[in-house]
Design a protein around this motif. Structure first.
Motif, PDB file in Angstrom:
ATOM      1  N   LEU A 293       0.837  -1.143  -0.060  1.00 22.52           N
ATOM      2  CA  LEU A 293       0.093   0.101   0.092  1.00 22.52           C
ATOM      3  C   LEU A 293       0.965   1.164   0.088  1.00 22.52           C
ATOM      4  CD1 LEU A 293      -2.696   1.368   0.304  1.00 22.52           C
ATOM      5  CD2 LEU A 293      -2.742   1.173   2.603  1.00 22.52           C
ATOM      6  N   GLY A 294       1.766   1.136   0.740  1.00 20.33           N
ATOM      7  CA  GLY A 294       2.933   2.498   0.972  1.00 20.33           C
ATOM      8  C   GLY A 294       3.517   2.531  -0.511  1.00 20.33           C
ATOM      9  N   VAL A 295       4.047   1.570  -0.958  1.00 26.50           N
ATOM     10  CA  VAL A 295       4.737   1.555  -2.499  1.00 26.50           C
ATOM     11  C   VAL A 295       3.674   2.194  -3.454  1.00 26.50           C
ATOM     12  CG1 VAL A 295       5.887   0.633  -4.243  1.00 26.50           C
ATOM     13  CG2 VAL A 295       6.388  -0.066  -1.851  1.00 26.50           C
ATOM     14  N   LEU A 296       2.333   1.494  -3.484  1.00 27.69           N
ATOM     15  CA  LEU A 296       1.471   2.281  -4.683  1.00 27.69           C
ATOM     16  C   LEU A 296       1.062   3.772  -4.161  1.00 27.69           C
ATOM     17  CD1 LEU A 296      -0.984  -0.649  -4.364  1.00 27.69           C
ATOM     18  CD2 LEU A 296       0.281  -0.155  -6.429  1.00 27.69           C
ATOM     19  N   THR A 297       0.813   4.019  -3.012  1.00 28.92           N
ATOM     20  CA  THR A 297       0.594   5.392  -2.635  1.00 28.92           C
ATOM     21  C   THR A 297       1.978   6.334  -3.377  1.00 28.92           C
ATOM     22  OG1 THR A 297      -0.717   4.795  -0.729  1.00 28.92           O
ATOM     23  CG2 THR A 297       0.162   7.094  -0.703  1.00 28.92           C
ATOM     24  N   GLU A 298       2.981   5.815  -2.924  1.00 27.83           N
ATOM     25  CA  GLU A 298       4.396   6.565  -3.221  1.00 27.83           C
ATOM     26  C   GLU A 298       4.236   6.808  -4.740  1.00 27.83           C
ATOM     27  OE1 GLU A 298       9.138   6.472  -2.037  1.00 27.83           O
ATOM     28  OE2 GLU A 298       7.786   4.664  -1.832  1.00 27.83           O
ATOM     29  N   HIS A 299       3.651   5.761  -5.418  1.00 28.34           N
ATOM     30  CA  HIS A 299       3.834   5.967  -7.012  1.00 28.34           C
ATOM     31  C   HIS A 299       2.495   6.650  -7.544  1.00 28.34           C
ATOM     32  CE1 HIS A 299       7.024   3.106  -6.540  1.00 28.34           C
ATOM     33  NE2 HIS A 299       7.456   3.468  -7.931  1.00 28.34           N
ATOM     34  N   GLY A 300       1.895   7.321  -6.518  1.00 22.99           N
ATOM     35  CA  GLY A 300       0.818   8.274  -7.022  1.00 22.99           C
ATOM     36  C   GLY A 300      -0.619   7.234  -7.465  1.00 22.99           C
ATOM     37  N   VAL A 301      -0.932   6.111  -7.095  1.00 14.01           N
ATOM     38  CA  VAL A 301      -2.081   5.522  -6.974  1.00 14.01           C
ATOM     39  C   VAL A 301      -3.047   6.009  -6.150  1.00 14.01           C
ATOM     40  CG1 VAL A 301      -3.046   3.234  -7.143  1.00 14.01           C
ATOM     41  CG2 VAL A 301      -0.653   3.578  -7.795  1.00 14.01           C
ATOM     42  N   ASN A 302      -4.396   6.330  -6.476  1.00 15.21           N
ATOM     43  CA  ASN A 302      -5.065   6.799  -5.615  1.00 15.21           C
ATOM     44  C   ASN A 302      -5.708   5.761  -4.512  1.00 15.21           C
ATOM     45  OD1 ASN A 302      -7.870   5.467  -6.272  1.00 15.21           O
ATOM     46  ND2 ASN A 302      -7.445   6.232  -8.259  1.00 15.21           N
ATOM     47  N   LEU A 303      -6.258   6.442  -3.469  1.00 16.49           N
ATOM     48  CA  LEU A 303      -6.429   5.579  -2.091  1.00 16.49           C
ATOM     49  C   LEU A 303      -7.355   4.307  -2.564  1.00 16.49           C
ATOM     50  CD1 LEU A 303      -6.446   4.519   0.699  1.00 16.49           C
ATOM     51  CD2 LEU A 303      -7.952   6.423   1.134  1.00 16.49           C
ATOM     52  N   THR A 304      -8.664   4.505  -3.285  1.00 16.58           N
ATOM     53  CA  THR A 304      -9.541   3.508  -3.462  1.00 16.58           C
ATOM     54  C   THR A 304      -8.970   2.307  -4.343  1.00 16.58           C
ATOM     55  OG1 THR A 304     -11.413   5.254  -3.551  1.00 16.58           O
ATOM     56  CG2 THR A 304     -11.738   3.313  -4.599  1.00 16.58           C
ATOM     57  N   LEU A 305      -8.121   2.763  -5.564  1.00 18.51           N
ATOM     58  CA  LEU A 305      -7.612   1.573  -6.336  1.00 18.51           C
ATOM     59  C   LEU A 305      -6.447   0.996  -5.738  1.00 18.51           C
ATOM     60  CD1 LEU A 305      -7.367   0.398  -9.068  1.00 18.51           C
ATOM     61  CD2 LEU A 305      -5.724   2.173  -9.743  1.00 18.51           C
ATOM     62  N   SER A 306      -5.700   1.569  -4.727  1.00 18.69           N
ATOM     63  CA  SER A 306      -4.649   1.112  -4.020  1.00 18.69           C
ATOM     64  C   SER A 306      -5.305  -0.121  -2.924  1.00 18.69           C
ATOM     65  CB  SER A 306      -3.921   2.027  -2.982  1.00 18.69           C
ATOM     66  OG  SER A 306      -3.172   3.077  -4.021  1.00 18.69           O
ATOM     67  N   LEU A 307      -6.336   0.344  -2.386  1.00 24.58           N
ATOM     68  CA  LEU A 307      -7.129  -0.598  -1.321  1.00 24.58           C
ATOM     69  C   LEU A 307      -7.637  -1.889  -2.115  1.00 24.58           C
ATOM     70  CD1 LEU A 307      -9.096   2.014   0.803  1.00 24.58           C
ATOM     71  CD2 LEU A 307      -6.810   0.809   1.400  1.00 24.58           C
ATOM     72  N   VAL A 308      -8.139  -1.703  -3.166  1.00 29.08           N
ATOM     73  CA  VAL A 308      -8.643  -2.924  -4.238  1.00 29.08           C
ATOM     74  C   VAL A 308      -7.715  -3.701  -4.378  1.00 29.08           C
ATOM     75  CG1 VAL A 308      -9.555  -3.284  -6.182  1.00 29.08           C
ATOM     76  CG2 VAL A 308     -10.683  -1.487  -5.111  1.00 29.08           C
ATOM     77  N   ILE A 309      -6.340  -3.210  -4.893  1.00 33.43           N
ATOM     78  CA  ILE A 309      -5.287  -3.803  -5.444  1.00 33.43           C
ATOM     79  C   ILE A 309      -4.859  -4.665  -4.170  1.00 33.43           C
ATOM     80  CG2 ILE A 309      -2.963  -3.714  -5.982  1.00 33.43           C
ATOM     81  CD1 ILE A 309      -3.625  -1.461  -7.773  1.00 33.43           C
ATOM     82  N   VAL A 310      -4.654  -4.018  -3.217  1.00 32.39           N
ATOM     83  CA  VAL A 310      -4.054  -4.777  -1.945  1.00 32.39           C
ATOM     84  C   VAL A 310      -4.800  -5.939  -1.453  1.00 32.39           C
ATOM     85  CG1 VAL A 310      -3.522  -4.463   0.527  1.00 32.39           C
ATOM     86  CG2 VAL A 310      -2.602  -2.687  -0.965  1.00 32.39           C
ATOM     87  N   LEU A 311      -6.258  -5.452  -1.250  1.00 32.57           N
ATOM     88  CA  LEU A 311      -7.227  -6.670  -1.002  1.00 32.57           C
ATOM     89  C   LEU A 311      -7.272  -7.895  -1.918  1.00 32.57           C
ATOM     90  CD1 LEU A 311     -10.172  -4.518   0.590  1.00 32.57           C
ATOM     91  CD2 LEU A 311      -8.449  -5.970   1.616  1.00 32.57           C
ATOM     92  N   LEU A 312      -6.995  -7.424  -3.191  1.00 32.39           N
ATOM     93  CA  LEU A 312      -7.131  -8.650  -4.396  1.00 32.39           C
ATOM     94  C   LEU A 312      -5.958  -9.522  -4.082  1.00 32.39           C
ATOM     95  CD1 LEU A 312      -8.533  -7.089  -7.401  1.00 32.39           C
ATOM     96  CD2 LEU A 312      -9.587  -8.609  -6.388  1.00 32.39           C
ATOM     97  N   ALA A 313      -4.909  -8.723  -3.937  1.00 31.68           N
ATOM     98  CA  ALA A 313      -3.369  -9.392  -3.710  1.00 31.68           C
ATOM     99  C   ALA A 313      -3.540 -10.452  -2.537  1.00 31.68           C
ATOM    100  CB  ALA A 313      -2.435  -8.507  -3.315  1.00 31.68           C
ATOM    101  N   GLY A 314      -4.167  -9.806  -1.527  1.00 28.35           N
ATOM    102  CA  GLY A 314      -4.585 -10.826  -0.035  1.00 28.35           C
ATOM    103  C   GLY A 314      -5.191 -12.314  -0.650  1.00 28.35           C
ATOM    104  N   ALA A 315      -6.372 -11.823  -1.452  1.00 29.06           N
ATOM    105  CA  ALA A 315      -7.207 -12.725  -1.747  1.00 29.06           C
ATOM    106  C   ALA A 315      -6.487 -14.055  -2.685  1.00 29.06           C
ATOM    107  CB  ALA A 315      -8.254 -12.271  -2.568  1.00 29.06           C
ATOM    108  N   LEU A 316      -5.554 -13.390  -3.314  1.00 33.15           N
ATOM    109  CA  LEU A 316      -4.779 -14.309  -4.499  1.00 33.15           C
ATOM    110  C   LEU A 316      -3.723 -15.056  -3.495  1.00 33.15           C
ATOM    111  CD1 LEU A 316      -4.183 -15.165  -7.065  1.00 33.15           C
ATOM    112  CD2 LEU A 316      -2.386 -13.173  -7.231  1.00 33.15           C
ATOM    113  N   ILE A 317      -3.328 -14.683  -2.585  1.00 28.42           N
ATOM    114  CA  ILE A 317      -2.395 -15.297  -1.762  1.00 28.42           C
ATOM    115  C   ILE A 317      -2.980 -16.498  -1.125  1.00 28.42           C
ATOM    116  CG2 ILE A 317      -0.752 -15.375   0.272  1.00 28.42           C
ATOM    117  CD1 ILE A 317      -0.362 -12.267  -0.389  1.00 28.42           C
TER     118      ILE A 317
END
Length: 337
Positions: free
Chosen positions: A103-127
């Motif tokens: 999440l910190g890396v995504l935020t640092e690269h300018g990804v907005n909060l909503t999209l970052s949260l979706v990506i991180v939660l999907l990553a958790g689900a994939l794991i």
């Protein structure tokens, strides 16, 4: 000279245990066994409060305890899903660390909060899905599979930041997690709400009972028409998603996350979950029991540290609690068998 009873009735009247008295003693011992963790929690709380009224019994200390245990509570509840299904997941702390850093890396690269949260939660689900497939479809022992995932995620977490701390997080997330309600951060209420929701799922929803049957006797569960494989995979997925949520919460709460933080959250969630199976519903991994078990660990460790205990006290206390919980669980299993 001793007086011998002249009849069986006389013998019963001179102190031999009647069936009703035996049942009464068994009932008392059962109640004590079911409430042992709760009794010890109350005893430690009262003892530490008397010994340290200005420190342990203060509102500030209570606030620190209930807030600091919330992340562990999420991981402990996550662990119960997999344990209830008869499996084991060692990777939960690493999932938390990976998602927090990601999440910190995504935020640092300018990804907005909503999209970052979706990506991180999907990553958790994939794991979680990968863990489930490895264990259920490929028949890899859950301990080995999730230990391997733990190692992979630990390396990936360091790779995301090059070993440095992740400290760029959305202000909105930090404000939401730390927003105070009645003197406690929203983070704390999130943990309490999770316990209530999972209690309902375990005790009132059909899926909770099916999970229990799956973990208790998977073959009998299959013969009963329960989709055992699907439930086990789902339990890994849910556990990983909850761990990912814990990653989001710890990122918002701390505002800076070390990539190696996952290792410090390895054993405590399982100690709480195993302790939880020795109280409220003995022999079953349950939500309220896990919460009580974690409270016991938090109170014990905090009290000992305030009394001057060294940093290693927490490891010793958690390890001892885990051993006691497992031994107690084995004893209950033998007694029921």
């Amino acid at each position: 000279m001793a007086i011998q009873p002249s009849s069986p009735n006389d013998e019963l009247g001179h102190g031999a245990a009647t069936p009703s008295s035996r049942r009464q003693r068994t009932s008392v011992s059962t109640v004590v066994a079911r409430q042992a963790v709760m009794i010890l929690l109350v005893a430690l709380s009262v003892g530490f409060s008397i010994a340290m009224p200005d420190t342990f019994a203060s509102w500030g200390n209570f606030r620190v305890m209930v807030t600091s245990q919330t992340i562990v509570l999420f991981l402990a509840i996550a662990a119960t899903f997999v344990l209830r299904a008869g499996e084991f997941d060692l990777s939960l702390g690493s999932v938390m660390a990976f998602t927090a850093v990601a999440l910190g890396v995504l935020t640092e690269h300018g990804v907005n909060l909503t999209l970052s949260l979706v990506i991180v939660l999907l990553a958790g689900a994939l794991i979680g899905l990968v863990n489930g497939v490895l264990v259920v479809r490929l028949r890899v022992n859950s301990f080995i599979a999730t230990l391997g995932m733990l190692t992979v995620l630990s390396g990936a977490t360091f790779a995301l930041t090059g070993g440095r701390r992740a400290d760029v997080y959305p202000a909105g997330l930090q404000d939401a997690v730390n927003k105070e309600i009645l003197g406690l951060p929203a983070l704390t209420y999130a943990g309490w709400l999770l316990v209530i929701v999972v209690w309902y799922v375990y005790e009132k929803a059909p899926v909770g009972r099916m999970l229990l049957f799956t973990g208790g006797n998977p073959e009998a569960a299959r013969l009963s028409g329960i989709p055992v494989d699907r439930l086990k995979i789902t339990s890994f997925l849910v556990a990983a998603v909850l761990s990912a949520v814990a990653g989001l919460l710890i990122a918002g709460y701390l505002g800076s996350v070390d990539p190696g933080i996952g290792s410090s959250y390895l054993m405590t969630p399982f100690a709480a979950a195993f302790l939880g199976a020795t109280t409220i519903e003995v022999g079953r991994y349950n939500a309220f029991g896990t919460f009580v078990g974690l409270c016991l660990l938090t109170v014990g460790i905090t009290g000992l540290q305030l009394m001057g205990g060294a940093l290693w006290v927490s490891d010793v206390f958690n390890g001892a609690a885990l051993i006691v919980a497992v031994v107690f669980g084995m004893a209950v299993g033998r007694a029921r068998g």
